[in-house]
Design an enzyme around this catalytic site. Structure first.
Site, PDB file in Angstrom:
ATOM      1  CE1 TYR A  53      30.533 -84.338  25.267  1.00 36.11           C
ATOM      2  CE2 TYR A  53      31.319 -83.696  23.012  1.00 36.11           C
ATOM      3  CZ  TYR A  53      31.719 -83.966  24.403  1.00 36.11           C
ATOM      4  OH  TYR A  53      32.911 -84.026  25.098  1.00 36.11           O
ATOM      5  CD  GLU A  54      22.153 -87.233  24.486  1.00 37.52           C
ATOM      6  OE1 GLU A  54      21.316 -87.945  24.093  1.00 37.52           O
ATOM      7  OE2 GLU A  54      22.959 -87.407  25.386  1.00 37.52           O
ATOM      8  CB  SER A  55      24.008 -80.970  22.851  1.00 37.26           C
ATOM      9  OG  SER A  55      25.190 -81.330  22.753  1.00 37.26           O
TER      10      SER A  55
ATOM     11  CG  ASN B 103      17.538 -87.162  23.928  1.00 36.15           C
ATOM     12  OD1 ASN B 103      16.718 -86.390  24.388  1.00 36.15           O
ATOM     13  ND2 ASN B 103      18.891 -86.799  24.403  1.00 36.15           N
TER      14      ASN B 103
END
Lengths: 259, 300, 300, 259
Positions: A53-55, B103
């Site tokens: 997950y990019e988090s 991002n």
């Protein structure tokens, strides 16, 4: 609502999305339905799949609790790793992500996606933007797209190319230095699609109760089918198994994402 | 003794000036410094540039309050509900400039700032309108392989504001759970405000130096603020208040509705304590099944 | 269940082939995988390229054993005593090619590999002979500011070998204390061998996911090897054996002397257990005044 | 040996090096004597100084135990932070390091340093190399050099410029895109030196018992002095105070580095 079929459109989409994760894959999982689909996949046919997950989360098993977002504490608790975005994105950039999930407000003939701004008549409507979608679209080995099936979402050419698919088709990705493999599947609430050798969308299967003729008019171009691209007939998308439905409802007990 | 930087939230946020650039909401949906953002609204610090990957609803709130001239971000909205109405309206009315990032590009821009280099290269972006419609990024050929790359120029925020589990009064902080782009943003910032769930004795931080995410020399102020990340989750402390995000979505579809929301939750309350009074006991969000990290020792 | 990768040291090191490039000694004087290096000597895996910032005496030992064609490093010697005699002799005799780096350039080269980009820019190097006498680095103008920068191309080792405090059988590892260039080297490597002071239950690693420095998907083998970093220190476990380095220095000033040293400590012993038999009880190096890290919880 | 002066050359060097750290400085500390000098400085006139080590350590106080290397466990125990090299080097690259310490086998007129290879007659002797020295030399706001005083170390031009000083003097650093300030001091076992406006070495002070005339012949060029650069007479380097000596012997109890 589940209705007489015994499952909802979104439950079918979760089931179809889960099947796109192969055992051993590292999957880049985003918001919403893929949160559930990964958990279903790793609980069934893909026990060795990993999710990133990019988090900054790496996980190898379902969360012990509902996931509203990738940062919900059950997703962090007993994760394989909680780290930062550049760690995760670096795995993507060096080519280590097998499959990434994407959504979009608009998709076009070659699988380009728009989540930035759309036109509605004279008005231009601002959407949230890329998040990590552009990065996943550019660099994952393959991507799978999930969208609600609404004809306004299917456009000849996206108004803004947030997340490149196969561009204008052919060798567009290579010519434009886009390293990943691009989209291999689109799953909507009515049908599943593939992309042909030229990177053009084609109808692969219709969901139970939907006909090919219902699907065609939703597209502003002459939609290709499995038959057109020479891989046989348009099939019917498999229904979610009891096991998959039961897992889906365990991971989304109130049906927030899937009802 | 090192300089102590303990401050009240209002003292800390007063240091941010109108026109400054502020990075916040860096750990994505995790550990968002809502309490600090609300103090910006109470102080009406305007003409801000906001920087961050995705903001969840904090950016929407600051935009709704009329404080923001420009956003440099990958995604602005409400993760629970999609649209951020205040963001959408501000863009569509032309009052808000948006620099569209992915991002990765925002993380790289901050990482370039943190590393002290003018740019970092990436294999992302090329082929997208994030690249093509931007005058920020540059395409360049890799001199080693001839590959085409996008170059992302550094971003150096005037301020980075973070919420952490614990810090000492000097500004050294422990943080755990996913960090998103927090570390790059701390390194890139001119000044850092650390909001801590708990201020602890310096020896607590020193007992685990590999857990330290922020060291004091960049920190301008340290604020103790329990539940300061609500409604976002904080690892080991409290869960996400999902319902709060959905209610925010339903309550802010017009400017008037937003003002009513902001009067109730931000402008009309006396700091974070007042917010918690309106909220009622947030204890039902507390971590109830803690996982205790396996023991780690240092020593000699 | 994930695939288990537990292996004996000899099984793990057998996977490294003659001619491979191997990064090790990445945490500088800390946590050097000496046991793994000694197994390379026993297996006589030669024509190696060694990669690392400074190596302390492990590179000198591998060079002395005749296994190394090329070194890509910033510093090769003996941190206690300066000179590494085997390195010096190999360079002076022309049998060893050296690519001179600075610590930052080797870390950036590995970081470029880890990030999947062909190079990273730096403000270091220009003006030095590390730059001027190298055909590796390239000077380039920053397209944003016009500043002159050095570009450091990526290094992607075939193998990165690390020593950590604890790992599970899948390859996920906890590491604490200073890490030097370990994380970039792990990310950049084609394959990773994790040597762990202790193999633990997977749940131990999962109890603290922010402590995880290495995740399984890049790991080829996991080896349990207590005191495997001796004579280098390992945080929380054992101190540096300074006297060992000084004795090594005194014992290896000629090739014959080195061979005698290597017969005693490496070639003539049965793996790490045999080494420890020769060494005698290393318990006097053990951490005797542990500092216990403050509690951290996750949960929900 | 301490001898009749009551302190050794190296103890005096530690004392002089410690004085180069100002209160509030962030100092980039390397191997050997600077390990002791930082601890002395932070215990005396610079209580707010911080030390960073390229291994990935940040420290604000003396270690509770002898430091043979920067990675000895006492240096990590109760540190402000134990992190990675890129974290530390990034602080250097963004200009946040006030003072860095360097050594060398050779130094030339403009403070360039060689730790890579030297000539001894026909033979070229390979030395360990840069480590982090090149980076510190390029990017620290100022650097301080410590060396044993041996005439063979002072050369008109270093055989290999591992760590750039003021290059060929004047605006060389700016012209060559070398961002930091370069060397401000050289401390040898016999004297202390500064660098003039043109970046050339000059004699600032001689250590107690050493004369200027003893120093001059060690240099293959006409060595400038404080007088030549117009800042007064060559002085005598202050002796280490009792406090500094006592601290030095506490941090190096067996005299490994300083006896």
């Amino acid at each position: 609502m589940a209705g007489e079929r015994g499952y909802t459109d979104r439950e079918l989409m979760v089931s179809a999305a889960a099947r796109e994760i192969e055992d051993g894959d590292t999957a880049f999982v985003g918001m919403r339905l893929p949160l559930i689909a990964f958990q279903v996949a790793v609980s069934t046919h893909a026990p060795n799949a990993m999710a990133v997950y990019e988090s900054g989360v790496v996980r190898d098993d379902p969360a012990d609790g509902f996931l509203h977002t990738m940062c919900d504490l059950p997703n962090l608790d007993r994760a394989v790793s909680t780290t930062g975005m550049l760690d995760i994105m670096s795995r993507l950039q060096r080519g280590d992500i097998d499959v990434g999930f994407l959504g979009g407000a608009e998709i076009d003939r070659h699988g380009n996606l728009n989540t930035t701004r759309v036109r509605a008549g004279d008005r231009e409507i601002r959407l949230p933007g890329s998040g990590g979608a552009c990065d996943i679209a550019c660099m994952a080995n393959r991507t799978v797209i999930l969208m609600a099936h609404e004809s306004r979402r299917f456009v000849e050419r996206v108004h803004y190319n947030t997340s490149p698919g196969h561009g204008t088709g052919g060798d567009w990705r290579e010519a434009n230095a886009v390293p990943g493999g691009g989209p291999v599947a689109l799953v909507t609430s009515k049908a599943s699609f593939g992309f042909d050798a030229d990177g053009e969308l084609y109808l692969r299967s219709v969901h139970p109760g939907v006909t090919v003729d219902e699907i065609r008019p939703d597209f502003p171009w002459e939609l290709k089918t499995a038959e057109d691209v020479g891989i046989g007939e348009v099939t019917t998308t498999p229904e979610p198994t009891e096991e998959v439905l039961s897992l889906t409802r365990r991971f989304d007990p109130d049906g927030f994402w899937t009802q | 003794m090192p300089r102590e930087k303990r401050a009240s939230m209002s003292e800390a946020i007063e240091r941010i000036q109108p026109g400054d650039s502020v990075a916040l909401g860096l750990a994505l949906e995790h550990a968002i410094p809502f309490a600090a953002g609300h103090e910006l609204i109470r102080q009406n610090t305007d003409e801000l540039t906001l920087i961050g990957p995705i903001s969840d609803i904090l950016f929407d709130q600051l935009i709704g309050a009329g404080l923001v001239d420009r956003v440099r971000a990958a995604w602005v909205g409400n993760v629970s509900a999609g649209t951020g109405y205040r963001f959408r309206e501000a863009v569509e009315s032309g009052s808000l400039a948006v620099e569209n990032h992915s991002n990765l590009s925002i993380a790289l821009a901050l990482q370039a700032g943190a590393m002290g280099v003018p740019y970092l290269p990436t294999r992302s972006l090329l082929g997208s309108d994030v690249f093509d419609e931007s005058d920020l990024f540059v395409e360049a050929e890799d001199p080693f392989s001839g590959d085409r790359l996008a170059l992302v120029p550094a971003i150096r925020p005037d301020w980075t504001v973070v919420h952490v589990q614990r810090a000492n009064a000097y500004g050294d902080a422990h943080f755990w759970g996913n960090a998103g782009a927090m570390n790059p943003a701390v390194g890139a910032a001119e000044n850092v405000i650390v909001v801590a769930e708990e201020l602890v004795d310096p020896e607590v931080i020193k007992s685990d130096p590999s857990r330290v995410a922020i060291t004091r020399e960049q920190v301008a102020a340290v604020v103790e603020c329990p539940y300061g990340a609500h409604p976002s989750p904080l690892t080991g402390r409290y869960n996400r208040d999902n319902e709060y995000y959905l209610r925010y979505h339903r309550s802010t579809d017009t400017r008037a509705a937003f003002d009513e929301w902001a009067d109730k939750w931000v402008r009309g309350v006396d700091g974070r304590a007042g917010y918690l009074d309106v909220l009622g006991d947030p204890g039902n969000l507390d971590v109830s099944e803690p996982t205790v990290a396996a023991e780690v020792t240092y020593g000699r």
